[in-house]
Design a protein around this motif. Structure first.
Motif, PDB file in Angstrom:
ATOM      1  N   HIS A  55       0.857  -1.188   0.000  1.00 23.01           N
ATOM      2  CA  HIS A  55       0.000   0.000   0.000  1.00 23.01           C
ATOM      3  C   HIS A  55       0.892   1.237   0.000  1.00 23.01           C
ATOM      4  O   HIS A  55       1.928   1.274   0.668  1.00 23.01           O
ATOM      5  CB  HIS A  55      -0.878  -0.007   1.257  1.00 23.01           C
ATOM      6  N   GLN A  56       0.494   2.256  -0.728  1.00 20.02           N
ATOM      7  CA  GLN A  56       1.251   3.504  -0.719  1.00 20.02           C
ATOM      8  C   GLN A  56       0.917   4.324   0.514  1.00 20.02           C
ATOM      9  O   GLN A  56      -0.216   4.299   1.007  1.00 20.02           O
ATOM     10  CB  GLN A  56       0.974   4.286  -1.999  1.00 20.02           C
ATOM     11  N   ILE A  57       1.902   5.056   1.012  1.00 22.16           N
ATOM     12  CA  ILE A  57       1.755   5.820   2.246  1.00 22.16           C
ATOM     13  C   ILE A  57       1.338   7.247   1.905  1.00 22.16           C
ATOM     14  O   ILE A  57       2.092   7.975   1.258  1.00 22.16           O
ATOM     15  CB  ILE A  57       3.074   5.828   3.044  1.00 22.16           C
ATOM     16  N   PRO A  58       0.167   7.670   2.350  1.00 25.18           N
ATOM     17  CA  PRO A  58      -0.280   9.040   2.052  1.00 25.18           C
ATOM     18  C   PRO A  58       0.630  10.081   2.705  1.00 25.18           C
ATOM     19  O   PRO A  58       1.222   9.851   3.768  1.00 25.18           O
ATOM     20  CB  PRO A  58      -1.684   9.091   2.661  1.00 25.18           C
ATOM     21  N   GLY A  59       0.731  11.233   2.064  1.00 26.52           N
ATOM     22  CA  GLY A  59       1.599  12.293   2.565  1.00 26.52           C
ATOM     23  C   GLY A  59       1.213  12.807   3.924  1.00 26.52           C
ATOM     24  O   GLY A  59       2.056  13.340   4.659  1.00 26.52           O
ATOM     25  N   ASP A 111       2.044  14.275  10.382  1.00 21.00           N
ATOM     26  CA  ASP A 111       1.589  13.998  11.738  1.00 21.00           C
ATOM     27  C   ASP A 111       2.718  13.745  12.719  1.00 21.00           C
ATOM     28  O   ASP A 111       2.515  13.806  13.924  1.00 21.00           O
ATOM     29  CB  ASP A 111       0.649  12.787  11.741  1.00 21.00           C
ATOM     30  N   THR A 112       3.911  13.418  12.238  1.00 16.03           N
ATOM     31  CA  THR A 112       5.033  13.160  13.138  1.00 16.03           C
ATOM     32  C   THR A 112       6.345  13.560  12.475  1.00 16.03           C
ATOM     33  O   THR A 112       6.610  13.174  11.334  1.00 16.03           O
ATOM     34  CB  THR A 112       5.096  11.673  13.567  1.00 16.03           C
ATOM     35  N   ASP A 113       7.166  14.321  13.185  1.00 14.36           N
ATOM     36  CA  ASP A 113       8.440  14.801  12.640  1.00 14.36           C
ATOM     37  C   ASP A 113       9.466  13.689  12.507  1.00 14.36           C
ATOM     38  O   ASP A 113      10.449  13.838  11.783  1.00 14.36           O
ATOM     39  CB  ASP A 113       9.006  15.905  13.543  1.00 14.36           C
ATOM     40  N   GLU A 172       7.822   6.434  18.535  1.00 11.41           N
ATOM     41  CA  GLU A 172       7.673   6.969  17.179  1.00 11.41           C
ATOM     42  C   GLU A 172       7.045   5.940  16.239  1.00 11.41           C
ATOM     43  O   GLU A 172       6.303   6.304  15.326  1.00 11.41           O
ATOM     44  CB  GLU A 172       9.027   7.434  16.640  1.00 11.41           C
ATOM     45  N   THR A 173       7.328   4.668  16.470  1.00  9.35           N
ATOM     46  CA  THR A 173       6.686   3.630  15.662  1.00  9.35           C
ATOM     47  C   THR A 173       5.191   3.597  15.942  1.00  9.35           C
ATOM     48  O   THR A 173       4.372   3.476  15.013  1.00  9.35           O
ATOM     49  CB  THR A 173       7.319   2.255  15.953  1.00  9.35           C
ATOM     50  N   ARG A 174       4.815   3.727  17.203  1.00 10.86           N
ATOM     51  CA  ARG A 174       3.389   3.763  17.544  1.00 10.86           C
ATOM     52  C   ARG A 174       2.705   4.968  16.900  1.00 10.86           C
ATOM     53  O   ARG A 174       1.603   4.852  16.350  1.00 10.86           O
ATOM     54  CB  ARG A 174       3.213   3.825  19.064  1.00 10.86           C
ATOM     55  N   LYS A 175       3.359   6.119  16.996  1.00 11.06           N
ATOM     56  CA  LYS A 175       2.774   7.323  16.410  1.00 11.06           C
ATOM     57  C   LYS A 175       2.637   7.183  14.894  1.00 11.06           C
ATOM     58  O   LYS A 175       1.622   7.574  14.307  1.00 11.06           O
ATOM     59  CB  LYS A 175       3.635   8.543  16.759  1.00 11.06           C
ATOM     60  N   ALA A 221      -0.676   6.233  10.127  1.00  7.63           N
ATOM     61  CA  ALA A 221      -0.962   5.408   8.950  1.00  7.63           C
ATOM     62  C   ALA A 221      -2.366   4.827   9.029  1.00  7.63           C
ATOM     63  O   ALA A 221      -3.069   4.714   8.013  1.00  7.63           O
ATOM     64  CB  ALA A 221       0.063   4.288   8.839  1.00  7.63           C
ATOM     65  N   GLY A 222      -2.781   4.471  10.251  1.00 13.63           N
ATOM     66  CA  GLY A 222      -4.101   3.880  10.429  1.00 13.63           C
ATOM     67  C   GLY A 222      -5.231   4.786  10.002  1.00 13.63           C
ATOM     68  O   GLY A 222      -6.276   4.326   9.529  1.00 13.63           O
ATOM     69  N   LYS A 223      -5.016   6.085  10.160  1.00 11.55           N
ATOM     70  CA  LYS A 223      -6.051   7.037   9.736  1.00 11.55           C
ATOM     71  C   LYS A 223      -6.280   6.959   8.235  1.00 11.55           C
ATOM     72  O   LYS A 223      -7.326   7.372   7.733  1.00 11.55           O
ATOM     73  CB  LYS A 223      -5.629   8.458  10.118  1.00 11.55           C
ATOM     74  N   GLU A 224      -5.280   6.464   7.514  1.00 11.61           N
ATOM     75  CA  GLU A 224      -5.366   6.356   6.057  1.00 11.61           C
ATOM     76  C   GLU A 224      -5.570   4.903   5.611  1.00 11.61           C
ATOM     77  O   GLU A 224      -5.331   4.550   4.462  1.00 11.61           O
ATOM     78  CB  GLU A 224      -4.090   6.920   5.419  1.00 11.61           C
TER      79      GLU A 224
END
Length: 519
Positions: free
Chosen positions: A76-80, A85-87, A122-125, A130-133
């Motif tokens: 799956h492609q990762i939306p921008g 959402d995280t630096d 940071e992995t959780r964030k 990603a889950g939102k997308e």
């Protein structure tokens, strides 16, 4: 997009290369002066980490906020929006890739704890973003379940923009596009992949986006000692890659009809990531992805970058983006060139200040041969093992650098090919040459523990998940091979067996604390 095409065209202009080379030569003089003045010496050791991941499709579970992969999940492609959402998450070559980074910390108990906490948080964030997308991030070394279009189609899709080739599924970062076009120009327009079971051509270097890795960083406070640490690091690559191996399969549909699956299982490399990266970009007269030479003096790290083949040169005034710090602006073009000095171990000059360990003027080892691991605990365990081992070998005045460079190089490729069964090479604390894995791994863990202890760290909790692999003689790659063999025995074909294995891997990597629980 027109600006993108203009930047790439200007990068490929011979006049740009002439100006770029002149600036690099000038900037190397600045760096020589920095070394001579002691400006790059620092208070102490520091550590950091980069971790690459990829995404698959997912959906929320009933009553759960976290998106989980499903039995039908594919690449799956990762939306921008995820990067907004995280630096700590940055873009990588493929639209399905991302990199999660930690800020550097002092190499001590508090610093290593901070690294472990940071990579976990940071992995959780990143997963939450990603889950939102409706996609799920996977900790793995190579994706094997292709999108619906198929792996060849996905990796080969291109468009033309004013004479510039754009890989459809590559980030439209000017640097990536310029590198792609530069390397393709040298090859006549295609990149060849040749590994057990697959012979395939691609019209773009996006092939490289199959692979994901982790890169531990170790800052060396006294630059005069840097060659000793660097040369020791080269000799650890064989054993550490053997323990870390995690990419024995390409996307399943690349294999086609496999006449002898058992033979292919035996022949496929434990770390195909190594071959994929090397073959995707090693098209210049002097291969850019390889084991680097030993260092006699620290300033040779400058020489090696200066003399490396130029690929996709840019000039600092072309881009508005910050280079990272005011200090690295002093050698912007040199740093740009170092970005394509793709050795398996390389030196980084400059970086973020670390309270208690120094300012932005520093030198550190970037250790690049390790694949991304199944869980955060495995990633942090390898970070501790790598930094601890390099530190411990030098602190104990271990004679590891008496191992000939050629033997270290051979051991590295043997580990990539055969994992724990590879023909490794080592020199023991007594100065004896050995290929006995029991002797080698006993010292690997002994001196890693010593290095951590020297830095005030009780390393058992970090190293035990990796040590469990050696005791069980099972790594993620051998686990993957074993699962595929079981599925073949159950009547699945080779492609189906890989995909079933991969779905089990993804599920376990998200449900367990470390790979040791799989053993």
């Amino acid at each position: 997009m027109t600006d993108l095409a203009e930047l790439v065209t200007r990068s490929l202009d011979p006049a740009t290369r002439e100006e770029f080379d002149a600036r690099v030569r000038e900037q190397t003089d600045f760096l020589y002066g920095q070394f001579e003045e002691g400006a790059l010496d620092n208070e102490g050791f520091a550590i950091g980490l980069e971790m690459e991941v990829y995404a698959v499709a997912g959906q929320p579970e009933d009553g759960e906020q976290v998106v989980q992969p499903t039995e039908g999940s594919r690449l799956h492609q990762i939306p921008g929006s995820i990067f907004e959402d995280t630096d700590a998450v940055s873009k990588e070559l493929g639209l399905h890739n991302a990199e999660i980074n930690t800020d550097p910390n002092t190499f001590d108990a508090a610093g290593l704890d901070a690294q472990a906490t940071a990579i976990e948080m940071e992995t959780r964030k990143a997963r939450a973003a990603a889950g939102k997308e409706h996609c799920a991030l996977v900790l793995d070394a190579m994706w094997t379940i292709p999108p619906e279009s198929g792996a060849v189609e996905y990796l080969s899709a291109t468009t033309d923009l004013d004479g510039v080739r754009l890989a459809t599924n590559m980030r439209t970062d000017p640097r990536y596009v310029a590198i792609d076009n530069d390397l393709l120009e040298r090859t006549g327009g295609s990149i060849e992949l040749s590994v057990p079971g697959v012979e395939q051509s691609f019209p773009t270097i996006l092939l490289e986006s199959l692979a994901t890795s982790i890169q531990p960083h170790l800052q060396i406070p006294q630059t005069a000692a840097f060659p000793e640490y660097y040369n020791a690091a080269i000799r650890t690559m064989g054993p550490l890659v053997a323990l870390a191996s995690n990419s024995p399969f390409l996307p399943a549909d690349l294999y086609g009809d496999v006449a002898d699956p058992e033979r292919l299982l035996d022949e496929t490399h434990h770390e195909l990531r190594i071959a994929v990266f090397e073959q995707s970009v090693n098209v210049t007269p002097n291969p850019k992805v390889r084991v680097p030479p030993d260092l006699d003096t620290v300033t040779e790290v400058v020489d090696h970058v200066r003399e490396d083949d130029v690929v996709a040169p840019f000039l600092s005034e072309w881009l508005d983006a910050d280079s990272g710090s005011a200090y690295t602006d002093n050698y912007w073009e040199f740093e740009h060139k170092r970005g394509t000095y793709w050795r398996w171990v390389r030196c980084v000059i400059g970086g973020d200040p670390v309270d208690g360990a120094g300012d932005e003027r520093s030198v550190r080892i970037e250790y690049r041969p390790l694949p991304t691991q199944p869980t955060v605990a495995d990633v942090v365990g390898l970070q501790a093992l790598t930094a601890g081992l390099i530190r411990g070998l030098v602190a104990a005045d271990h004679p590891i650098t008496e191992l000939p460079w050629e033997a270290a190089e051979s051991a590295f490729y043997a580990a990539a090919r055969d994992g724990l069964d590879g023909e490794l090479a080592w020199v023991t604390a007594d100065g004896d040459r050995t290929a006995d894995p029991d002797e080698i791994f006993a010292e690997v863990f002994e001196y890693a523990e010593h290095g951590l202890e020297v830095q005030g760290i009780d390393g058992a909790s970090y190293l035990d998940p990796i040590r469990a692999r050696w005791r069980a003689e099972t790594t993620p790659s051998s686990w993957k091979k074993a699962r595929v063999r079981e599925h073949l025995e159950d009547g699945l074909d080779f492609q189906q067996a890989i995909e079933r294995m991969q779905r089990e891997y993804i599920r376990r990597s998200r449900e367990t604390d470390s790979f040791a629980e799989w053993l």
